[in-house]
Design a protein around this motif. Sequence first.
Motif, PDB file in Angstrom:
ATOM      1  N   LEU A   1      46.122  37.224  40.806  1.00  0.00           N
ATOM      2  CA  LEU A   1      45.375  38.399  41.284  1.00  0.00           C
ATOM      3  C   LEU A   1      44.094  38.608  40.481  1.00  0.00           C
ATOM      4  CD1 LEU A   1      48.179  41.021  42.038  1.00  0.00           C
ATOM      5  CD2 LEU A   1      46.817  39.734  43.681  1.00  0.00           C
ATOM      6  N   GLU A   2      44.140  38.309  39.181  1.00  0.00           N
ATOM      7  CA  GLU A   2      42.921  38.421  38.362  1.00  0.00           C
ATOM      8  C   GLU A   2      41.840  37.496  38.920  1.00  0.00           C
ATOM      9  OE1 GLU A   2      44.902  39.669  34.055  1.00  0.00           O
ATOM     10  OE2 GLU A   2      43.784  37.816  34.206  1.00  0.00           O
TER      11      GLU A   2
ATOM     12  N   THR B   1      41.640  36.312  41.958  1.00  0.00           N
ATOM     13  CA  THR B   1      41.253  36.794  43.293  1.00  0.00           C
ATOM     14  C   THR B   1      40.298  37.973  43.173  1.00  0.00           C
ATOM     15  OG1 THR B   1      43.447  36.168  44.015  1.00  0.00           O
ATOM     16  CG2 THR B   1      42.180  37.552  45.513  1.00  0.00           C
ATOM     17  N   LEU B   2      40.637  38.873  42.232  1.00  0.00           N
ATOM     18  CA  LEU B   2      39.817  40.057  42.043  1.00  0.00           C
ATOM     19  C   LEU B   2      38.400  39.671  41.586  1.00  0.00           C
ATOM     20  CD1 LEU B   2      41.443  43.183  40.633  1.00  0.00           C
ATOM     21  CD2 LEU B   2      39.033  42.823  40.288  1.00  0.00           C
ATOM     22  N   ILE B   3      38.319  38.718  40.671  1.00  0.00           N
ATOM     23  CA  ILE B   3      37.015  38.248  40.202  1.00  0.00           C
ATOM     24  C   ILE B   3      36.225  37.697  41.385  1.00  0.00           C
ATOM     25  CG2 ILE B   3      35.870  36.441  38.808  1.00  0.00           C
ATOM     26  CD1 ILE B   3      38.270  36.745  36.824  1.00  0.00           C
TER      27      ILE B   3
ATOM     28  N   ILE C   1      36.574  38.356  44.699  1.00  0.00           N
ATOM     29  CA  ILE C   1      36.150  39.388  45.663  1.00  0.00           C
ATOM     30  C   ILE C   1      35.043  40.255  45.055  1.00  0.00           C
ATOM     31  CG2 ILE C   1      36.877  41.391  47.053  1.00  0.00           C
ATOM     32  CD1 ILE C   1      39.573  40.136  47.360  1.00  0.00           C
ATOM     33  N   GLN C   2      35.193  40.571  43.753  1.00  0.00           N
ATOM     34  CA  GLN C   2      34.175  41.387  43.087  1.00  0.00           C
ATOM     35  C   GLN C   2      32.830  40.653  43.089  1.00  0.00           C
ATOM     36  OE1 GLN C   2      34.322  44.591  41.446  1.00  0.00           O
ATOM     37  NE2 GLN C   2      32.115  44.226  41.474  1.00  0.00           N
TER      38      GLN C   2
ATOM     39  N   ASP D   1      35.584  42.616  36.573  1.00  0.00           N
ATOM     40  CA  ASP D   1      35.042  41.261  36.532  1.00  0.00           C
ATOM     41  C   ASP D   1      34.633  40.903  35.099  1.00  0.00           C
ATOM     42  OD1 ASP D   1      33.692  38.913  36.951  1.00  0.00           O
ATOM     43  OD2 ASP D   1      32.043  39.791  38.096  1.00  0.00           O
TER      44      ASP D   1
ATOM     45  N   MET E   1      37.576  40.765  32.599  1.00  0.00           N
ATOM     46  CA  MET E   1      38.437  39.589  32.673  1.00  0.00           C
ATOM     47  C   MET E   1      37.709  38.290  32.339  1.00  0.00           C
ATOM     48  SD  MET E   1      41.070  40.701  35.665  1.00  0.00           S
ATOM     49  CE  MET E   1      39.806  40.931  36.867  1.00  0.00           C
TER      50      MET E   1
ATOM     51  N   LEU F   1      46.562  45.875  39.545  1.00  0.00           N
ATOM     52  CA  LEU F   1      45.577  44.934  40.107  1.00  0.00           C
ATOM     53  C   LEU F   1      45.661  44.896  41.632  1.00  0.00           C
ATOM     54  CD1 LEU F   1      45.665  41.926  37.618  1.00  0.00           C
ATOM     55  CD2 LEU F   1      43.856  43.627  37.885  1.00  0.00           C
TER      56      LEU F   1
ATOM     57  N   LEU G   1      42.522  45.553  43.844  1.00  0.00           N
ATOM     58  CA  LEU G   1      42.083  44.540  44.795  1.00  0.00           C
ATOM     59  C   LEU G   1      41.932  45.143  46.196  1.00  0.00           C
ATOM     60  CD1 LEU G   1      43.425  41.008  44.414  1.00  0.00           C
ATOM     61  CD2 LEU G   1      42.712  41.789  46.635  1.00  0.00           C
TER      62      LEU G   1
ATOM     63  N   ILE H   1      38.661  47.168  46.152  1.00  0.00           N
ATOM     64  CA  ILE H   1      37.427  46.370  46.183  1.00  0.00           C
ATOM     65  C   ILE H   1      37.283  45.677  47.540  1.00  0.00           C
ATOM     66  CG2 ILE H   1      36.130  44.459  45.128  1.00  0.00           C
ATOM     67  CD1 ILE H   1      37.349  45.148  42.496  1.00  0.00           C
TER      68      ILE H   1
ATOM     69  N   LEU I   1      34.255  46.007  50.224  1.00  0.00           N
ATOM     70  CA  LEU I   1      33.541  44.857  50.791  1.00  0.00           C
ATOM     71  C   LEU I   1      33.573  44.910  52.324  1.00  0.00           C
ATOM     72  CD1 LEU I   1      32.120  42.083  50.394  1.00  0.00           C
ATOM     73  CD2 LEU I   1      34.380  41.033  50.454  1.00  0.00           C
TER      74      LEU I   1
END
Lengths: 200, 200
Positions: A136-137, A139-141, A143-144, B90, B93, B136, B140, B143, B147
Amino acid sequence: MVKHRVLLMTEQFFTYTDRYVKFTQPDKDLLLAALGSKHLEAKTELVSYDKPVDELYFILKGCLRKYFVKEGQQITVYIATPNSFIAAFDSFMTGTNSQEIIECLEPCELLVLKKADLEHLYCQIPLMNEFIRKVLELTLIQIQQTLTMYILDNPEERYVKLLSQNPDILQRVPQHMLATYLGITPTSLSRIRKRIITKP
Amino acid sequence: MVKHRVLLMTEQFFTYTDRYVKFTQPDKDLLLAALGSKHLEAKTELVSYDKPVDELYFILKGCLRKYFVKEGQQITVYIATPNSFIAAFDSFMTGTNSQEIIECLEPCELLVLKKADLEHLYCQIPLMNEFIRKVLELTLIQIQQTLTMYILDNPEERYVKLLSQNPDILQRVPQHMLATYLGITPTSLSRIRKRIITKP
């Protein structure tokens, strides 16, 4: 022959998981029992607009893209290559229908994890929480960064970023789809390419 | 008096964590030892542009917004209210500098978790992985929805969504900042408001 193929597939998957957590062999056996597989032809729609989604995919082979449709126009937001997860995460987690479409750009080999099986794995393998936290980290990076790119970058900046982050994509994805990723027409894309090539 | 305030703060935080996982009392004691706190005045910049970020915040009181600056214009992407986490995820992490700015809109009370302490907590409390996995997932979804909204919705649709999802924000956030969330001018926003109010 089939057994050999399955072995190769699982080896590839566990090479990936080993990067993040150390699953024991009993953990891996439980995981394997929960995973399905899919072989899809190019142009197959894996996730459809306005349909519920209850699967998560790990890409073994091939290339997929995630896109929205707005007023008949396709807007590509993500192009995925092997050794990563892809899903309509929002729908997968909230149970709502997907606003995104995921399509195979090439013939694809995928591992499939159903939501109910994932929930079950969280109970069986405590380490699964750590593994999915790390997925998820990532994925989050991603999408962000897509959101940041949409807000801050112009098409030329997006193209240069793509070139540096994932030059491989430029060979695999047709020009007209790449243009939808950059939010421009194919003509504008070839103008940008020319400009970059002729830059001193 | 101070002790009473700290008790209230931690009670609020553990009411939140209890929704997702059942930390034991020893777990909670370790967590408490790792958490710091911040009291900030309105208009304070919590996260600055192009600076590294190594903290995660839990909002006890107040309201914050996350925004980008593009060509001198502010673009608000998120407005956060109590009982949720906020961070430049972002940067947090990946260790890169933040492209986002986070600012207090009201006087804020925050709990602070440093990255190094979080990493340490993952080792001390295995359940922490499950808790952060769930945090998260929520992040997610948020975010991803931002988007999707940026790509699919026009300003009027964004306003209607905000009205239904978080009517509270409309009272707390000044009109000109709300306009930057919707990607329009304050004049267009008041035109949309009038149109909605007078709709049959």
